[in-house]
Design a protein around this motif. Structure first.
Motif, PDB file in Angstrom:
ATOM      1  N   ALA A 299       0.762  -1.322  -0.004  1.00 48.37           N
ATOM      2  CA  ALA A 299      -0.028  -0.053   0.128  1.00 48.37           C
ATOM      3  C   ALA A 299       0.870   1.224  -0.029  1.00 48.37           C
ATOM      4  O   ALA A 299       2.089   1.165   0.548  1.00 48.37           O
ATOM      5  CB  ALA A 299      -0.850  -0.054   1.203  1.00 48.37           C
TER       6      ALA A 299
ATOM      7  N   SER B   5      -1.579   6.491  -1.774  1.00 48.91           N
ATOM      8  CA  SER B   5      -2.717   6.812  -2.779  1.00 48.91           C
ATOM      9  C   SER B   5      -3.392   5.582  -3.348  1.00 48.91           C
ATOM     10  O   SER B   5      -4.624   5.705  -3.774  1.00 48.91           O
ATOM     11  CB  SER B   5      -2.185   7.638  -3.949  1.00 48.91           C
ATOM     12  N   PHE B   6      -2.936   4.443  -2.978  1.00 52.08           N
ATOM     13  CA  PHE B   6      -3.829   3.153  -3.701  1.00 52.08           C
ATOM     14  C   PHE B   6      -3.105   2.093  -3.117  1.00 52.08           C
ATOM     15  O   PHE B   6      -1.820   1.893  -2.558  1.00 52.08           O
ATOM     16  CB  PHE B   6      -3.674   3.167  -5.060  1.00 52.08           C
TER      17      PHE B   6
ATOM     18  N   ARG C 171      -1.745  -1.650  -3.780  1.00 57.96           N
ATOM     19  CA  ARG C 171      -1.018  -2.302  -4.973  1.00 57.96           C
ATOM     20  C   ARG C 171      -1.036  -4.140  -4.935  1.00 57.96           C
ATOM     21  O   ARG C 171      -0.503  -4.316  -3.620  1.00 57.96           O
ATOM     22  CB  ARG C 171       0.088  -1.860  -5.182  1.00 57.96           C
TER      23      ARG C 171
ATOM     24  N   GLU D 292      -3.929  -1.985  -9.207  1.00 50.37           N
ATOM     25  CA  GLU D 292      -4.061  -1.065  -8.362  1.00 50.37           C
ATOM     26  C   GLU D 292      -5.232  -0.802  -7.952  1.00 50.37           C
ATOM     27  O   GLU D 292      -6.204  -0.656  -8.742  1.00 50.37           O
ATOM     28  CB  GLU D 292      -3.473   0.202  -8.998  1.00 50.37           C
ATOM     29  N   ASP D 293      -5.824  -0.796  -6.752  1.00 51.20           N
ATOM     30  CA  ASP D 293      -7.058  -0.666  -6.018  1.00 51.20           C
ATOM     31  C   ASP D 293      -7.831  -1.590  -6.522  1.00 51.20           C
ATOM     32  O   ASP D 293      -9.145  -1.332  -6.755  1.00 51.20           O
ATOM     33  CB  ASP D 293      -7.643   0.743  -6.165  1.00 51.20           C
TER      34      ASP D 293
ATOM     35  N   LYS E  94      -3.806  -2.912 -14.187  1.00 50.55           N
ATOM     36  CA  LYS E  94      -3.268  -1.909 -14.386  1.00 50.55           C
ATOM     37  C   LYS E  94      -2.108  -2.297 -15.795  1.00 50.55           C
ATOM     38  O   LYS E  94      -1.945  -1.470 -16.776  1.00 50.55           O
ATOM     39  CB  LYS E  94      -2.553  -0.803 -13.583  1.00 50.55           C
TER      40      LYS E  94
END
Length: 297
Positions: free
Chosen positions: A268, A271-272, A274, A288-289, A293
């Motif tokens: 983590a 911002s997100f 992973r 991601e979240d 991705k």
């Protein structure tokens, strides 16, 4: 499959959790399904239910070893049929009592397999197995339950008659064309055709779910699996059927498409969240979240 190369996949500046295995990605609910017991009654029969003439298909030429000195005729090999003849009790050289099971070869020679048990004990066993053979009653029972029916196939591990991998899809309806003897590990060979006319084979084991690694319920479903996943967009479901992934797919969608990964790394940032999945064949997915991705083959 479109496979963009991964760049910058190191967790720089990310506080990560310990590495876990794919088993932790999703734990299946232990809910019994009709498929779990569909072939539960199919399996090797005990000696008490054998009748003279019962057929066994040879799966390995090493079967000659179990018949010892009685195997003096033509060699036996995969695909040959032997037939049960009788069971006779006798005294062992070292003391005690043994049972000699006799069979007839394709040429009519008598083959003897000695079991170090008295006949009464052997007759009380729930299952009697002869090494390097498939009881043809298993195939006959599976044939009655499967042949001519339509199921949804859950595996893309399709094979040809020589047990060589061929391109396959999953979660689609297939028609069961025939059921025949397989191999020593998976005795039942199921031939099927999908609605596009593609034919293939898959090898399974008889019995209920949990008794072997590839039983009926792990390979076939009575209902369309998509009914359980209506929340998945149709365009993503098509990718899943073909065993492909694309940017924006969820963790669940990727697992359905490619299966459970060998290893998972989670971490983590501010911002997100992973998450990275690694498969045994080298496929690597980066989320991601919870959304895919980047990925590579």
């Amino acid at each position: 499959m479109l496979v963009p190369m991964l760049q910058g996949c190191f967790f720089t500046g990310v506080e990560s959790t310990p590495r876990i295995t794919g088993r932790d990605v999703r734990r299946e609910a232990l809910v019994a399904a009709p498929e779990d017991s569909y072939l539960a009654s199919v399996g090797d029969l005990p000696l008490s239910r054998w009748n003279p003439g019962k057929e066994f298909m040879v799966t390995d030429e090493r079967i000659l070893r179990i018949f010892g000195a009685s195997a003096t005729g033509a060699p036996l090999g995969p695909g040959d049929m032997i037939r049960y003849r009788s069971a006779d009790e006798s005294a062992a050289v070292t003391g005690g009592t043994v049972t000699d099971l006799s069979f007839l070869s394709p040429e009519g020679d008598v083959l003897s397999y000695r079991v170090n048990k008295p006949l009464s004990r052997l007759m009380s066993d729930s299952v009697t197995e002869i090494p390097f053979t498939i009881q043809m009653s298993v195939i006959e029972d599976a044939r009655r339950l499967m042949e001519g029916k339509e199921f949804y196939i859950l595996s893309s591990s399709w094979r040809d008659d020589a047990d060589t991998p061929v391109p396959g899809r999953k979660f689609i309806p297939v028609h069961i064309d025939s059921v025949s003897p397989g191999n020593a590990l998976f005795p039942i060979k199921v031939a099927f055709t999908d609605r596009d006319g593609n034919s293939a084979r898959i090898f399974i084991h008889p019995g209920a779910k949990g008794e072997a690694p590839r039983t009926f319920s792990r390979v076939f479903s009575f209902k369309d699996p998509y009914l359980r996943y209506r929340h998945i967009p149709p365009e993503h479901w098509k990718l899943i059927i073909d065993g492909r992934v694309a940017d924006g797919m969820t963790l669940e969608e990727c697992r359905l498409s490619l299966g459970t990964p060998k290893e998972v790394d989670r971490g983590a940032s501010n911002s997100f969240i992973r998450e990275a999945w690694l498969y045994e064949n080298g496929v690597f997915l980066l989320f991601e979240d919870g959304l895919l991705k980047r990925y590579r083959h």
